[in-house]
Write an enzyme that holds these catalytic residues in place. Sequence first.
Site, PDB file in Angstrom:
ATOM      1  N   ASP A   1      -1.297  26.053   9.949  1.00  0.00           N
ATOM      2  CA  ASP A   1      -1.958  27.264  10.568  1.00  0.00           C
ATOM      3  C   ASP A   1      -3.136  27.436  10.074  1.00  0.00           C
ATOM      4  O   ASP A   1      -3.422  27.330   8.974  1.00  0.00           O
ATOM      5  CB  ASP A   1      -0.778  28.204  10.283  1.00  0.00           C
ATOM      6  CG  ASP A   1      -0.996  29.457  11.451  1.00  0.00           C
ATOM      7  OD1 ASP A   1      -1.774  29.306  12.397  1.00  0.00           O
ATOM      8  OD2 ASP A   1      -0.561  30.637  11.213  1.00  0.00           O
TER       9      ASP A   1
ATOM     10  N   SER B   1       3.222  23.495  19.534  1.00  0.00           N
ATOM     11  CA  SER B   1       4.477  24.432  19.858  1.00  0.00           C
ATOM     12  C   SER B   1       4.613  24.318  21.472  1.00  0.00           C
ATOM     13  O   SER B   1       3.501  24.098  22.089  1.00  0.00           O
ATOM     14  CB  SER B   1       4.760  25.531  19.279  1.00  0.00           C
ATOM     15  OG  SER B   1       3.707  26.567  19.978  1.00  0.00           O
TER      16      SER B   1
ATOM     17  N   ASN C   1       2.173  26.734  22.653  1.00  0.00           N
ATOM     18  CA  ASN C   1       0.723  26.434  22.496  1.00  0.00           C
ATOM     19  C   ASN C   1       0.266  25.932  23.732  1.00  0.00           C
ATOM     20  O   ASN C   1      -0.983  25.981  24.209  1.00  0.00           O
ATOM     21  CB  ASN C   1       0.527  25.283  21.670  1.00  0.00           C
ATOM     22  CG  ASN C   1       0.631  25.539  20.059  1.00  0.00           C
ATOM     23  OD1 ASN C   1       0.779  24.932  19.167  1.00  0.00           O
ATOM     24  ND2 ASN C   1       0.134  26.996  19.616  1.00  0.00           N
TER      25      ASN C   1
ATOM     26  N   ARG D   1      -2.485  28.226  25.493  1.00  0.00           N
ATOM     27  CA  ARG D   1      -3.752  28.228  24.963  1.00  0.00           C
ATOM     28  C   ARG D   1      -4.702  27.851  26.073  1.00  0.00           C
ATOM     29  O   ARG D   1      -4.404  27.242  26.955  1.00  0.00           O
ATOM     30  CB  ARG D   1      -3.954  27.388  23.745  1.00  0.00           C
ATOM     31  CG  ARG D   1      -3.217  28.188  22.585  1.00  0.00           C
ATOM     32  CD  ARG D   1      -3.637  27.403  21.310  1.00  0.00           C
ATOM     33  NE  ARG D   1      -2.948  27.993  20.221  1.00  0.00           N
ATOM     34  CZ  ARG D   1      -3.206  27.994  18.981  1.00  0.00           C
ATOM     35  NH1 ARG D   1      -3.935  27.215  18.576  1.00  0.00           N
ATOM     36  NH2 ARG D   1      -2.536  28.643  18.085  1.00  0.00           N
TER      37      ARG D   1
ATOM     38  N   SER E   1       7.831  31.214  13.228  1.00  0.00           N
ATOM     39  CA  SER E   1       7.613  30.671  14.734  1.00  0.00           C
ATOM     40  C   SER E   1       8.018  29.789  15.306  1.00  0.00           C
ATOM     41  O   SER E   1       7.420  28.620  15.853  1.00  0.00           O
ATOM     42  CB  SER E   1       5.886  30.129  14.647  1.00  0.00           C
ATOM     43  OG  SER E   1       5.033  31.440  14.127  1.00  0.00           O
TER      44      SER E   1
HETATM   45  C1  FPP Z   1      -2.704  26.001  14.133  1.00  0.00           C
HETATM   46  O1  FPP Z   1      -3.815  26.403  13.945  1.00  0.00           O
HETATM   47  C2  FPP Z   1      -2.782  24.484  14.294  1.00  0.00           C
HETATM   48  C3  FPP Z   1      -2.473  23.826  15.426  1.00  0.00           C
HETATM   49  C4  FPP Z   1      -1.946  24.570  16.484  1.00  0.00           C
HETATM   50  C5  FPP Z   1      -2.650  22.346  15.563  1.00  0.00           C
HETATM   51  C6  FPP Z   1      -2.465  21.598  14.304  1.00  0.00           C
HETATM   52  C7  FPP Z   1      -3.367  20.132  14.718  1.00  0.00           C
HETATM   53  C8  FPP Z   1      -3.879  19.356  13.911  1.00  0.00           C
HETATM   54  C9  FPP Z   1      -4.099  19.772  12.585  1.00  0.00           C
HETATM   55  C10 FPP Z   1      -4.727  18.284  14.195  1.00  0.00           C
HETATM   56  C11 FPP Z   1      -4.074  16.971  14.783  1.00  0.00           C
HETATM   57  C12 FPP Z   1      -2.948  16.841  14.303  1.00  0.00           C
HETATM   58  C13 FPP Z   1      -2.292  15.673  13.914  1.00  0.00           C
HETATM   59  C14 FPP Z   1      -0.924  15.356  13.514  1.00  0.00           C
HETATM   60  C15 FPP Z   1      -3.376  14.387  13.740  1.00  0.00           C
HETATM   61  P1  FPP Z   1      -4.299  27.691  14.788  1.00  0.00           P
HETATM   62  O2  FPP Z   1      -5.031  27.102  15.807  1.00  0.00           O
HETATM   63  O3  FPP Z   1      -3.101  28.384  15.239  1.00  0.00           O
HETATM   64  O4  FPP Z   1      -5.117  28.578  13.897  1.00  0.00           O
HETATM   65  P2  FPP Z   1      -5.258  30.218  14.050  1.00  0.00           P
HETATM   66  O5  FPP Z   1      -3.838  30.914  13.864  1.00  0.00           O
HETATM   67  O6  FPP Z   1      -6.118  30.585  13.030  1.00  0.00           O
HETATM   68  O7  FPP Z   1      -5.654  30.658  15.324  1.00  0.00           O
END
Ligand code: FPP
Length: 246
Positions: free
Chosen positions: A21, A66, A69, A72, A197
């Site tokens: 996150d 998720s 998600n 978004r 979550s």
């Molecule tokens: C959460 O940060 C992150 C995600 C929803 C996506 C995670 C994806 C990656 C790290 C890239 C691709 C994955 C792989 C397995 C290669 P957020 O967007 O919720 O951050 P925030 O809480 O600051 O808004």
Amino acid sequence: MNTIEDLKEGRIPAHLAIIMDGNGRWAKQRGKLRVFGHENGVQSVRDAVETSGKLGIKYLTLYAFSTENWNRPKLEIDSLMSLLVASLRKEVKTLHKNNIRLNAIGRIDSLPRKVLRQLNEVMEQTRQNTAMTLTLALSYGSREELTSAFKAIASKVKNNIISPDNIDETIINDHLYTHNLPDVDLLIRTSGEHRISNFLLWQIAYAELYFTETFWPDFREEHLLEAIKSYQNRERRFGKTSEQIH
Ligand code: FPP
């Protein structure tokens, strides 16, 4: 400073799960679009897989997308999906070379076709690997998983395949996306949020929880080793007393 060699002397979690996150906030702090955070998060994924491998962790499960998600903005979803396809394509050789099996949990069939195709290809190519199982939770929600499991069990009851008296934890477990994974030992969440979550609600029943302020794109080997250290300093009693454990 924690070193891999030192930590390997102690208890290593068999199953580590991570809620990655803070990508969006990390990018915003730098005046960039959220996608920039996801792009940089990929390096943290690589790092976590590598360090987990060195530690001898057998199961690593990452919350990559998720069910929630999907709400978004389309642009962000599209970028995440493209990033996933590109990363899978790029990393397949390294995964294979390191004897890592790729696995996926969630409503996989709801992913765009190009993602599904690439995912299936990598899973097929790494199917026989045994050093570590890397599971990506994609379009995953724990309540959805449990609901599907209960539906499947109810249908078997209706068709006299299972008797209601025989429904136990093993049968429920066998109907989850994670049926081939052990329970989670350690769950890490980055970015300072103290929430689960909708992630692996059944599977974390006895997991140790570790929260860190570090945003996911900054999460590196030293941070993971710190989490393992904290895990090693805890006493897991599984409901028993301290005296019963020792
Ligand atoms: C959460 O940060 C992150 C995600 C929803 C996506 C995670 C994806 C990656 C790290 C890239 C691709 C994955 C792989 C397995 C290669 P957020 O967007 O919720 O951050 P925030 O809480 O600051 O808004």
